[in-house]
Design an enzyme around this catalytic site. Sequence first.
Site, PDB file in Angstrom:
ATOM      1  N   HIS A 101      67.223   5.657  49.815  1.00 38.33           N
ATOM      2  CA  HIS A 101      68.011   5.312  51.285  1.00 38.33           C
ATOM      3  C   HIS A 101      68.992   4.385  50.748  1.00 38.33           C
ATOM      4  O   HIS A 101      68.954   3.417  49.922  1.00 38.33           O
ATOM      5  CB  HIS A 101      67.126   5.026  52.193  1.00 38.33           C
ATOM      6  N   HIS A 103      71.105   1.498  52.970  1.00 47.49           N
ATOM      7  CA  HIS A 103      71.362   0.748  54.026  1.00 47.49           C
ATOM      8  C   HIS A 103      73.039   0.347  54.149  1.00 47.49           C
ATOM      9  O   HIS A 103      73.631  -0.077  53.229  1.00 47.49           O
ATOM     10  CB  HIS A 103      70.785  -0.787  53.797  1.00 47.49           C
TER      11      HIS A 103
END
Length: 142
Positions: A101, A103
Amino acid sequence: MGHDDCIFCKIINKEIPSAKVYEDEHVYAFLDISQVTKGHTLVIPKVHTKDIYNTPDDVAGELFARVPKIARAIKKAYEPSGINLLNNNEKPAGQAVFHYHIHILPRYGKEDGFDPGWTTHDDAYTAEELQRIAENIHAHVK
Ligand code: AMP
Ligand code: ZN
């Protein structure tokens, strides 16, 4: 389908709730529950990959291709004074969820809660040493 016991696969599959920002065939983006700053968003591939080392080029390509438009949307929505991108890989680097992922961290000034904690070492290496380091890394690129 999702990776067993992966919280982000469960979010993609709507088995657990999330505040969805964007979704398409390849990518899902949602608000980070910790909201380090307002609008703090996670962008994840729908395919489960653990971290940057294990993420295939095409998956990374689809993922990164969506980040600018989500960043522009956050900028329009909340007019942050800037945006930082962050991607933690492996536990010592702060990775807590092992589904890759990115951010997106909107910034609202120095005391906004996000501190990159960045120390520069401009004179630590000579130009020759920098050249050797670069060559060593280059030799491992496949
Ligand atoms: P990292 O430390 O880079 O692995 O980031 C994991 C992030 O996932 C943290 O910032 C958490 O706040 C966030 N997170 C964990 N569970 C959830 C959830 N159910 N919904 C939204 N964000 C989550
Ligand atoms: Zn997953």
